[in-house]
Design an enzyme around this catalytic site. Structure first.
Site, PDB file in Angstrom:
ATOM      1  N   ASP A  93      30.812  60.657 -17.837  1.00 20.12           N
ATOM      2  CA  ASP A  93      30.706  59.861 -16.618  1.00 20.12           C
ATOM      3  C   ASP A  93      32.117  59.567 -16.090  1.00 20.12           C
ATOM      4  O   ASP A  93      32.978  59.100 -16.848  1.00 20.12           O
ATOM      5  CB  ASP A  93      29.985  58.545 -16.999  1.00 20.12           C
ATOM      6  N   HIS A 189      29.413  49.845  -8.404  1.00 22.51           N
ATOM      7  CA  HIS A 189      29.215  49.610  -9.834  1.00 22.51           C
ATOM      8  C   HIS A 189      29.142  48.119 -10.177  1.00 22.51           C
ATOM      9  O   HIS A 189      29.692  47.291  -9.460  1.00 22.51           O
ATOM     10  CB  HIS A 189      30.363  50.246 -10.627  1.00 22.51           C
ATOM     11  N   ALA A 234      23.481  52.349  -9.383  1.00 24.84           N
ATOM     12  CA  ALA A 234      22.099  52.207  -8.946  1.00 24.84           C
ATOM     13  C   ALA A 234      21.291  51.198  -9.771  1.00 24.84           C
ATOM     14  O   ALA A 234      20.067  51.266  -9.804  1.00 24.84           O
ATOM     15  CB  ALA A 234      21.425  53.574  -8.965  1.00 24.84           C
ATOM     16  N   SER A 235      21.959  50.262 -10.407  1.00 24.49           N
ATOM     17  CA  SER A 235      21.206  49.219 -11.116  1.00 24.49           C
ATOM     18  C   SER A 235      20.611  48.235 -10.114  1.00 24.49           C
ATOM     19  O   SER A 235      21.196  47.974  -9.061  1.00 24.49           O
ATOM     20  CB  SER A 235      22.121  48.467 -12.091  1.00 24.49           C
TER      21      SER A 235
HETATM   22  P1  13P Z   1      25.535  50.447 -12.396  1.00 27.93           P
HETATM   23  O1  13P Z   1      26.738  49.605 -12.657  1.00 27.93           O
HETATM   24  O2  13P Z   1      24.883  50.062 -11.090  1.00 27.93           O
HETATM   25  O3  13P Z   1      24.571  50.446 -13.507  1.00 27.93           O
HETATM   26  O4  13P Z   1      26.041  51.956 -12.204  1.00 27.93           O
HETATM   27  C1  13P Z   1      26.344  52.750 -13.315  1.00 27.93           C
HETATM   28  C2  13P Z   1      27.024  54.011 -12.941  1.00 27.93           C
HETATM   29  O5  13P Z   1      27.087  54.430 -11.806  1.00 27.93           O
HETATM   30  C3  13P Z   1      27.640  54.785 -14.031  1.00 27.93           C
HETATM   31  O6  13P Z   1      28.354  55.871 -13.561  1.00 27.93           O
HETATM   32  O1  G3H Z   2      30.492  53.741 -13.872  1.00 31.64           O
HETATM   33  C1  G3H Z   2      30.865  53.112 -14.858  1.00 31.64           C
HETATM   34  C2  G3H Z   2      29.950  52.896 -15.988  1.00 31.64           C
HETATM   35  O2  G3H Z   2      29.157  51.755 -15.783  1.00 31.64           O
HETATM   36  C3  G3H Z   2      30.712  52.869 -17.279  1.00 31.64           C
HETATM   37  O3  G3H Z   2      31.434  51.697 -17.396  1.00 31.64           O
HETATM   38  O4  G3H Z   2      33.780  52.400 -17.947  1.00 31.64           O
HETATM   39  O5  G3H Z   2      32.898  50.121 -18.574  1.00 31.64           O
HETATM   40  O6  G3H Z   2      32.121  52.163 -19.771  1.00 31.64           O
HETATM   41  P1  G3H Z   2      32.645  51.593 -18.504  1.00 31.64           P
HETATM   42 ZN    ZN Z   3      29.328  55.617 -11.681  1.00 29.35          ZN
END
Ligand code: 13P
Ligand code: G3H
Ligand code: ZN
Length: 330
Positions: A93, A189, A234-235
């Site tokens: 990610d 995010h 997308a949460s």
């Molecule tokens: P959320 O913070 O909305 O869950 O998004 C997660 C995300 O896009 C990880 O790449």
């Molecule tokens: O898009 C980000 C994800 O929610 C991952 O978050 O970098 O804190 O692990 P993180």
């Molecule tokens: Zn993301």
């Protein structure tokens, strides 16, 4: 070099082809630890959903990259042991460099994101293309990004430049040969996706955020028909968990996410992958807080992580069945 195929993982190509045809989205759940991973496997196994196990560079550092690869391998083995049969992708990610993407590909990832969204356009094209050329040698799929996801400090409505420019998508996809594209249509995010002043209050006093820019999504779909689109941030920031956290001595004020109805609409469109991290974190944290509130003397991690894992499993089943539409699609 560990090829993901030897670990029993799948890349995202076939998952996205089926999701596009079927009008649903593949869930991409982030994980950092064993309990989150167990919940994802259980939740997707029970709901018979394909899944993308998503790992950020922060998660990779947190868990240790070698352990993480074994965890993914173990997740496949666990799913088989439990009699489940659904495709599992292991995805980086927000990869921010060629070297990170390469390192993930070499340690068994079946899919990587190269996030060049903060770079000037030509640099984004160049970096993404380089990752794609490397990844495709090993049949690893690549997600790119155009447009910048707003943070809470940004005024997404005034700063239209943060949205994806539909004029760029065709050129980007052609030049990079990327397999999927993350776009920016108003999500962001974390748990604070909108400022309270951007929202309206409904009759129950709940903040209702402005609608996502489906017009941009539709324009993008016209320019690259049938191409898999990804929605980050997308949460839904479910009030149930925010309230539970606040009732258990937490402090989350004015946390607002994406309404489920809008995610359902996105899932029916060319959006083939929906990223969810914050909702899982909230559910997990809410249950841990509740366990300590109910029993302040508890010090066996299984007694507070167990209920958190169970709640996360149920949340994943709910998302797959009722929001993304990926249940029964494995
Ligand atoms: P959320 O913070 O909305 O869950 O998004 C997660 C995300 O896009 C990880 O790449
Ligand atoms: O898009 C980000 C994800 O929610 C991952 O978050 O970098 O804190 O692990 P993180
Ligand atoms: Zn993301």
């Amino acid at each position: 070099m560990i090829n993901y195929k030897t670990l029993g993982l799948s890349n995202t190509r076939e998952m996205f082809r089926k999701a596009m045809q079927g009008g649903y989205a593949i869930p991409a759940y982030n994980f950092n630890n064993m309990e989150q991973l167990q919940a994802i496997i259980q939740g997707c196994g029970i709901s018979k959903s394909p899944v993308i196990l998503q790992v950020s560079s922060g998660a990779r550092k947190y868990a240790n990259k070698t352990l993480l690869r074994y965890m993914a391998e173990g997740a496949v083995a666990m799913s088989k042991e439990l009699g489940y049969n659904f495709p599992i992708a292991l995805h980086l990610d927000h990869g921010d460099s060629f070297d990170l993407c390469k390192s993930c590909i070499e340690t068994g990832f079946s899919s990587v994101m190269i996030d060049g969204s903060h770079l000037p356009y030509e640099k984004n094209v160049e970096t993404t293309k380089k990752v794609v050329e490397y990844a495709h040698q090993y049949d690893v799929t690549v997600e790119g990004e155009l447009g910048v996801l707003a943070g809470i400090e940004d005024d997404v409505h005034a700063a239209s430049s943060v949205y994806t420019h539909p004029d760029q998508v065709e050129d980007f996809v052609k030049k990079t040969n990327v397999d999927s594209l993350a776009i920016s249509i108003g999500t962001s995010h974390g748990a604070y996706k909108f400022k309270p002043e951007q929202c309206k209050k409904n009759e129950q006093g709940v903040l209702v955020p402005p609608e996502l820019r489906f017009d941009i999504l539709e324009e993008v779909e016209k320019r690259i028909p049938g191409f898999p689109i990804v929605l980050h941030g997308a949460s839904s920031v479910m009030p149930k968990y925010v309230n539970m956290i606040n009732d258990c001595n937490g402090k989350l004020e004015d946390a607002v996410g994406i309404p489920e109805e809008q995610l359902r609409r996105a899932a029916r469109s060319a959006v083939c992958k929906i990223n969810i991290d914050s909702d899982g974190r909230l559910a997990f944290t809410a249950m841990i807080r509740k366990a300590f509130k109910d029993n302040p003397g508890e010090f066996d991690p299984r007694k507070y992580l167990g209920p958190a894992r169970e709640e996360l499993t149920q949340l994943i089943i709910y998302k797959n069945e009722k929001v993304l539409g990926s249940a029964q699609r494995a």
